[in-house]
Enzyme design. Sequence first.
Site: not given
Length: 313
Positions: A142-144
Amino acid sequence: MSLADSKSFYKQIKVPEFYKKDRLDKVLSSLMPEHSRERLKNWIKDSCVYVNGATAKVRQIVNPNDIICVNEQPSPESMSFIPEDIKINIVDENQDWIIVNKSHGLVTHPGSGNWSGTLLNAILYKYPELSIVPRAGIVHRLDKNTSGLMVVARNEISQTHFIRNMQSRKILRIYVAIVHGHLPKFKTINMDIGRDPINRTKMGVNNPIAAKNAVTHCTPVKIGMLNGSYKVTQVICKLETGRTHQIRVHLSSIGHPLVGDFLYGGKNILGVDRQMLHACFLSFPDMNDNVHSFFIKPPEDILNTLQNINTTN
């Protein structure tokens, strides 16, 4: 620590007599080709390099027969897979998998600019046995600044199982998003995604580099106004593929960037400081074909934003 106190830590190099005098960083780059010039420059700046016994400077000129001493530093990559005591939310686990509710702001995996303080480092601290599993069992990212559910494999057999099921699209992932504009009806976005040819930090759909097929199914569930003047829509996004930044890129490409997603055209409304995207549902078959499903509600920042949407007739 001076050079005299730590000679045993330094690699000593004599500049060959046939070399022409030149800048230290250029000479070192030639004498130590296994390291990038940028890394060598950083070692010089950090006082890890001496020339003829004196602390070196990046633009210093060195001559044939000069003695260069270098204290080779470990690369960030080599130090990145270490356990760190970072609090993470474990939703469920068994002998084959761990379900994590990743908080926004936490990077999934060490990489450029984020060599520590990641979910991987936290997992290695809580589950030290995963040090022998590739990527500490991480199957997808998952993106930051995206929050929500992730699955982590606890052994290589289950990791292979999850990767194959991801490739065959047997793992169901559903996200809740808040986008700019009014998305009036269900829409399937089928656009290849690859690296943006101009901005390498972005992904894109217009003449992308190394594009791959990407499919996102989008269902609007709440349409209204935010802060009195911004049209927004709460959207449920179902992934059919899992490309980098897929939901963010796809929704931006049809004129509906995520609220707070500054990289792809989103705006800050009501103090929102990250993209309004949360992985709320995850379902997968285990190795015995038993299906496991998990739901986790969005965090407070998304819930508060949803509550502030005034619906339109």
